[in-house]
Enzyme design. Structure first.
Site, short mmCIF file in Angstrom:
data_model
loop_
_atom_site.label_atom_id
_atom_site.label_comp_id
_atom_site.label_asym_id
_atom_site.label_seq_id
_atom_site.Cartn_x
_atom_site.Cartn_y
_atom_site.Cartn_z
N ASP A 40 -9.68 -38.75 13.48
CA ASP A 40 -8.30 -38.31 13.27
C ASP A 40 -7.98 -38.52 11.80
O ASP A 40 -8.14 -39.63 11.27
CB ASP A 40 -7.33 -39.16 14.10
CG ASP A 40 -7.38 -38.76 15.58
OD1 ASP A 40 -8.10 -37.80 15.90
OD2 ASP A 40 -6.73 -39.43 16.39
N ASP B 265 -5.86 -29.38 26.56
CA ASP B 265 -5.45 -30.71 27.01
C ASP B 265 -5.01 -30.59 28.46
O ASP B 265 -4.00 -29.95 28.75
CB ASP B 265 -4.29 -31.22 26.15
CG ASP B 265 -4.71 -31.45 24.70
OD1 ASP B 265 -5.93 -31.53 24.44
OD2 ASP B 265 -3.83 -31.54 23.83
#
Lengths: 215, 257
Positions: B12, B131
């Site tokens: 990230d 997701d």
């Protein structure tokens, strides 16, 4: 210092391959270009390519890259094709309802198929994406310091079958056996991406930069 | 002899720095994504994924430079995700040296974007990130739904149908994050991973919830994933990539060693 022309016909990113060449031979003059003069005067020529063959062939013809490729191959200087740059050298591709390619070598580019399976019957995904084992069929300067069976990184949905079996430099299996490298005189071409294949890929590029074009 | 299952560490990145932290004892600057990527490359990672969580536009340009630096030093495939909304965003990342981009929310709001992107750049570089969260109750037939905004907003879209649609539109790969598992470290949601992997003909990357090496094994065997993505188990040196690969190989999974 030697120079290498990476032929830029607008298909995909050439940054990685240029950087990989500079990485393995600091100081090498990498020309990312479609300019015929720049290609003609380079010591080595590399034909890359990603994406759909129809678009690639259209740009190759529009920019006169077909002529540059023919001249480079005829000149005897070391020539390397990568991925679609390998497929483009064949006579014909099944992709996009059938596309005539450059015809520099006798061979066809076929689709893996929608119901591809391994020997155990497990379904195989298409594209063939990831690291697969490359079985070298011949001794060649470009295989120097690369073990037979080394894994290289692939991403493609169409594969090459060469008509002249003595031109096969390596094979791979993914549901079918196919020809992942070609060697003929001053030409070497591969289906995998050496610029993305870690140390083995870098070794192959280094071998190419050290190669005099003789098998 | 077969195609190897891929192991993909994911970073990230915010404003050009790794967030959540990565601890390598021998790297001076564990916040630099390029340094971290180099370390994973040396360890034998099969690919790297950068997920840009930067909110601002200026920060996005930082990501382009990060990708450029990475591509000059690390010679394995790189996927960049987060904030990819237009073909111009994709062009920038590919030109900087990314091999694939991952499209998430933009695909949900504008599925045609996936089609446009695949036509323009080729399916091989278009990953659609999904997701998914389980919405069926115990006892009911399994059902998973697509969520956006980090799992907060339901969309009403069935995860399996959505995955099939995205592949039809040109996605070359599916990055499936099972939300209810993410960060919990209970492993991937194997049900949805397997269902999607069997429903589509393109590779599926399993993501979310990896806490140990058995989770990677399960993702490949029971989940039938083509690649497994993990973040924290690698970042904090709980396990190295070679350990993970060795462990998987001992359990009959083809890996690149």
């Amino acid at each position: 210092m030697s120079s290498i022309a990476v032929i830029d016909y607008g298909m995909g990113n050439l940054h990685s391959v240029a950087k990989a060449l500079e990485h393995v031979q600091p100081g090498v003059e990498v020309r990312v270009t479609a300019d015929p003069e720049q290609v003609r005067t380079a010591d080595r020529v590399l034909l890359p390519g990603v994406g759909a063959i129809r678009d690639c062939m259209a740009e190759i013809r529009r920019l006169g890259v077909d002529k540059e490729v023919r001249e480079a191959i005829a000149s005897g200087k070391p020539f390397l094709g990568i991925c679609v740059g390998y497929q483009a050298l064949m006579q014909f591709s099944e992709e996009n309802e059938g596309i005539d390619c450059l015809g520099e070598f006798e061979g066809r580019v076929n689709y893996f198929g929608d119901d591809l399976r391994d020997q155990a019957g497990e379904r195989l995904k298409v594209p063939h994406m990831g690291w697969n084992e490359v079985q070298q069929s011949i001794d060649h300067p470009l295989w120097a310091n690369i073990d037979n069976g080394t894994r290289f990184y692939f991403v493609h949905s169409y594969y090459v079958k060469l008509a002249q079996r003595e031109q096969v430099a390596a094979t791979c299996n993914y549901g079918v056996d196919f020809d992942v490298a070609l060697a003929h005189n001053n030409v070497f071409a591969v289906q995998f991406h050496p610029e993305k294949s870690h140390t083995a890929g870098l070794q192959l590029l280094k071998n190419f930069l050290n190669w005099d074009g003789r098998a | 002899m077969a195609l190897a299952k891929r192991i993909i560490p994911c970073l990230d990145v915010e404003n050009g720095r790794v967030v959540k932290g990565v601890k390598f004892l021998d790297i001076r600057d564990a916040g630099d994504p390029v340094e971290v990527a180099k370390r994973y490359d040396e360890q034998g990672a099969d690919e790297i994924t950068f997920l840009d969580i930067t909110a601002s536009h200026e920060g996005r340009d930082t990501m382009v430079h990060t990708v450029e630096r990475m591509a000059s030093q690390v010679f394995i495939p790189l996927t960049v995700g987060g904030g990819i909304r237009t073909c111009e965003d994709i062009r920038k990342m590919l030109n900087a040296g990314a091999d694939k981009v991952s499209i998430n929310t933009a695909a949900v709001f504008n599925p045609e974007f996936v089609r446009e992107a695949a036509e323009r750049f080729g399916s091989q570089c278009i990953v659609v990130a999904i997701d998914a969260k389980k919405v069926s109750q115990p006892g009911e037939p399994d059902k998973w739904e697509i969520f956006t905004h980090g799992g907060r907003k339901p969309t009403g879209l069935d995860a399996i149908e959505w995955a099939k649609k995205m592949v039809e539109y040109g996605a070359g790969e599916i990055l499936l994050t099972s939300m209810d598992q993410d960060g919990v470290k209970n492993g991937y949601d194997l049900g949805v991973t397997r269902a999607i992997s069997e429903a589509v003909n393109v590779p599926v990357i399993a993501s979310g919830g990896v806490g140990n090496l058995d989770h990677l094994v399960e993702g490949c065997i029971e989940g039938k994933a083509d690649a497994v993505l993990a973040a924290s188990i690698f970042h904090f040196n709980e396990y190295t990539i070679p350990q993970a690969k060795q462990y998987m190989r001992e359990r009959g999974i083809e890996v690149r060693l």
